[in-house]
Scaffold this active site. Structure first.
Site, short mmCIF file in Angstrom:
data_model
loop_
_atom_site.label_atom_id
_atom_site.label_comp_id
_atom_site.label_asym_id
_atom_site.label_seq_id
_atom_site.Cartn_x
_atom_site.Cartn_y
_atom_site.Cartn_z
N ASN A 109 57.35 37.27 20.95
CA ASN A 109 58.53 37.45 21.81
C ASN A 109 59.79 37.13 21.03
O ASN A 109 59.82 36.29 20.15
CB ASN A 109 58.41 36.58 23.07
N PHE A 113 66.36 33.49 25.01
CA PHE A 113 66.91 32.63 26.08
C PHE A 113 67.65 33.45 27.14
O PHE A 113 68.77 33.13 27.53
CB PHE A 113 67.88 31.58 25.51
N ASN A 138 63.53 22.33 30.55
CA ASN A 138 63.69 22.59 29.12
C ASN A 138 65.08 23.20 28.91
O ASN A 138 65.41 24.21 29.52
CB ASN A 138 62.56 23.53 28.68
N ASN A 169 65.27 21.61 23.55
CA ASN A 169 64.64 22.67 22.76
C ASN A 169 65.52 22.99 21.56
O ASN A 169 66.60 23.54 21.71
CB ASN A 169 64.43 23.90 23.65
N SER A 172 63.23 27.19 19.31
CA SER A 172 62.97 28.61 19.54
C SER A 172 63.50 29.42 18.36
O SER A 172 64.61 29.16 17.88
CB SER A 172 63.64 29.08 20.83
N ASN A 174 64.50 32.45 18.29
CA ASN A 174 65.28 33.63 18.64
C ASN A 174 66.75 33.37 18.93
O ASN A 174 67.45 34.24 19.41
CB ASN A 174 64.63 34.32 19.84
N THR A 175 67.21 32.15 18.68
CA THR A 175 68.64 31.85 18.79
C THR A 175 69.10 31.44 17.39
O THR A 175 68.65 30.42 16.86
CB THR A 175 68.90 30.70 19.80
N LYS A 217 61.26 19.38 21.54
CA LYS A 217 60.21 20.35 21.21
C LYS A 217 60.42 20.87 19.80
O LYS A 217 61.51 21.31 19.44
CB LYS A 217 60.24 21.50 22.22
N ASN A 246 56.47 24.92 19.42
CA ASN A 246 56.98 26.20 19.85
C ASN A 246 56.23 27.34 19.11
O ASN A 246 55.24 27.08 18.45
CB ASN A 246 58.50 26.25 19.59
N GLY A 268 49.86 32.07 20.89
CA GLY A 268 48.47 32.39 21.16
C GLY A 268 47.55 32.00 20.01
O GLY A 268 47.90 31.17 19.16
N THR A 319 50.38 31.72 26.55
CA THR A 319 49.79 33.03 26.24
C THR A 319 48.44 33.24 26.94
O THR A 319 48.17 34.33 27.45
CB THR A 319 49.65 33.17 24.71
C1 LIG Z 1 57.34 35.16 26.24
C2 LIG Z 1 57.52 33.74 25.79
C3 LIG Z 1 58.72 33.10 26.07
C4 LIG Z 1 58.90 31.77 25.68
N1 LIG Z 1 60.07 31.15 25.99
C5 LIG Z 1 60.23 29.84 25.66
C6 LIG Z 1 61.40 29.16 26.04
O1 LIG Z 1 62.30 29.69 26.70
N2 LIG Z 1 61.52 27.86 25.66
C7 LIG Z 1 60.55 27.20 24.96
O2 LIG Z 1 60.71 26.02 24.66
N3 LIG Z 1 59.41 27.84 24.60
C8 LIG Z 1 59.23 29.12 24.95
N4 LIG Z 1 58.07 29.76 24.59
C9 LIG Z 1 57.05 29.03 23.80
C10 LIG Z 1 55.95 28.44 24.68
O3 LIG Z 1 56.50 27.48 25.56
C11 LIG Z 1 54.86 27.76 23.83
O4 LIG Z 1 55.42 26.68 23.12
C12 LIG Z 1 54.23 28.73 22.83
O5 LIG Z 1 54.07 30.00 23.40
C13 LIG Z 1 52.86 28.23 22.35
O6 LIG Z 1 51.93 28.16 23.38
P1 LIG Z 1 50.83 29.33 23.65
O7 LIG Z 1 50.19 29.65 22.36
O8 LIG Z 1 49.90 28.74 24.68
O9 LIG Z 1 51.58 30.49 24.21
C14 LIG Z 1 57.88 31.09 24.97
C15 LIG Z 1 56.68 31.75 24.70
C16 LIG Z 1 56.49 33.07 25.10
C17 LIG Z 1 55.18 33.75 24.78
#
Ligand SMILES: Cc1cc2nc3c(=O)[nH]c(=O)nc-3n(C[C@H](O)[C@H](O)[C@H](O)COP(=O)(O)O)c2cc1C
Length: 364
Positions: A109, A113, A138, A169, A172, A174-175, A217, A246, A268, A319
């Site tokens: 992804n 934000f 968060n 946070n 991430s 993407n910022t 995080k 993350n 994932g 995921t």
């Molecule tokens: C579509 C998507 C959007 C996410 N958005 C955020 C977010 O806004 N803030 C954040 O701290 N983590 C975000 N995450 C990260 C998840 O909170 C998590 O830390 C990460 O996906 C690892 O867990 P997983 O393997 O079970 O997905 C996002 C993950 C996905 C897949």
């Protein structure tokens, strides 16, 4: 409509973000049903000053605007994290920005934000029935016009009355520039600014408890050499704990799905080893001084149990919830009960960090 509203099969025929929006709407309007998770009493954990029936929570980014928390609570999570919310509303990156990597059990992804801003977030959070389960908030910074030393403290102050815990946070991908805030100096300055704004604990100083427990995080791509200083900072600043981790910018060579080349954070299955290794390293450094929330690639009970053996007090999923639907919660919780029997543990918390030494050497 019951659970099928957020169960995987029909949603997976839609474009990923359309499916996500449909699931949020179903949860928001009470169409997603209810699931009773019979949690083994040995799985109960104490965190954020609350008792959780079990340690499996929903990770941030699913309910960015905190509009679906009650619906998510009815699915049987142990806790929920809403957000990431920023001070001002922002659209996020252009679509498409969410990609399924089905052959790899993963997502990429680059949402960026997308959220409605702090005022609607707080209004929504205020209405959530937190008596059922703890809900965390968060917080992050806007892509444009952000002033981290002012924005994070303001966000903490605004969410504080309505959240059981708060996550800063800084991880991430993407910022632009966000992850640079994980440097010890910059994080220290943010935590200092938060303490000043809220009358919380300053380094080595008083503890006023003006906000709920604070977590940071972390990204799984941090240089491991900085972890000792980061953990020391977390302890010195009176953080409740850390979330590890993350999404990753890394792309393991064996990814098979067509979307593997998309830009963004990978989550994932391919994130499991990398995030678990870092979790174990953080646990070895922190001892019992921090609460650690393990996230990254958990899709079954064995993996949740491994996170706990690496050092997690609590575990988050994202995921696998998208891929398997709400049934994954019950599967993991039921499986954990069986694993306690197999390992002869009286309580899940007895195994926290038990294998951190070994898991700290996992190949990422
Ligand atoms: C579509 C998507 C959007 C996410 N958005 C955020 C977010 O806004 N803030 C954040 O701290 N983590 C975000 N995450 C990260 C998840 O909170 C998590 O830390 C990460 O996906 C690892 O867990 P997983 O393997 O079970 O997905 C996002 C993950 C996905 C897949």
């Amino acid at each position: 409509m019951a659970l099928s509203a957020v169960a995987a099969p029909w949603l997976r025929r839609l474009a990923p973000e359309t499916a996500h929006d449909a699931a949020i709407a179903a949860l928001r309007y009470g169409l997603a049903g209810r699931q009773t998770i019979a949690a083994d009493p040995r799985l109960a954990v104490t965190a954020f000053g609350r008792t959780l029936a079990h340690p499996i929570g929903l990770a941030a980014g699913f309910d960015k605007n905190a509009v679906a928390c009650d619906g998510l609570a009815r699915l049987g999570f142990g806790f929920i994290e809403a957000g990431t919310v920023t001070l001002r509303a922002q659209p996020g990156n252009p679509k498409p920005r969410l990609f399924r990597l089905d052959q790899d059990g993963a997502l990429i992804n680059r949402m960026g934000f997308n959220n409605a801003g702090i005022e609607p977030f707080v209004a929504a959070l205020r209405r959530v029935d937190r008596s059922r389960i703890p809900v965390g908030a968060n917080i992050g910074i806007n892509k444009e016009g952000a002033t981290p030393l002012a924005d994070y403290p303001t966000l903490v102050r605004k969410v504080a009355p309505h959240a059981d815990y708060i996550v800063i946070n800084v991880s991430s991908p993407n910022t632009p520039g966000l992850r640079d805030l994980q440097s010890v100096d910059r994080l220290d300055a943010i935590l200092d600014a938060v303490a000043r704004e809220t009358g919380g604990r300053e380094a080595g100083g008083r503890e006023a408890g003006a906000h709920p427990p604070l977590f940071v995080k972390l990204a799984p791509d941090l240089d491991e050499a900085v972890l000792p200083d980061l953990v020391a900072l977390a302890v010195a600043r009176g953080l409740a704990g850390l979330i590890v981790s993350n999404t990753t910018l890394a792309r393991p060579a064996d990814l098979a799905s067509a979307a593997r080349g998309e830009a963004g954070g990978l989550s994932g299955a391919p994130l499991f080893n990398r995030s678990t290794r870092m979790l174990a390293r953080v646990r070895l450094l922190a001892g019992e001084r921090l609460t650690l929330i393990g996230a990254g690639g958990v899709a079954n009970a064995e993996q949740a149990f491994t996170k706990c053996r690496a050092g997690a007090d609590l575990v988050q999923i994202y995921t696998s919830f998208v891929a398997q639907g709400p049934a994954v919660i019950g599967r993991i919780v039921a499986g954990l009960g069986g694993l306690l029997d197999r390992y002869g543990c009286a309580r899940l918390s007895d195994i926290t960090g038990r294998d951190a030494d070994r898991l700290a050497e996992l190949a990422p």
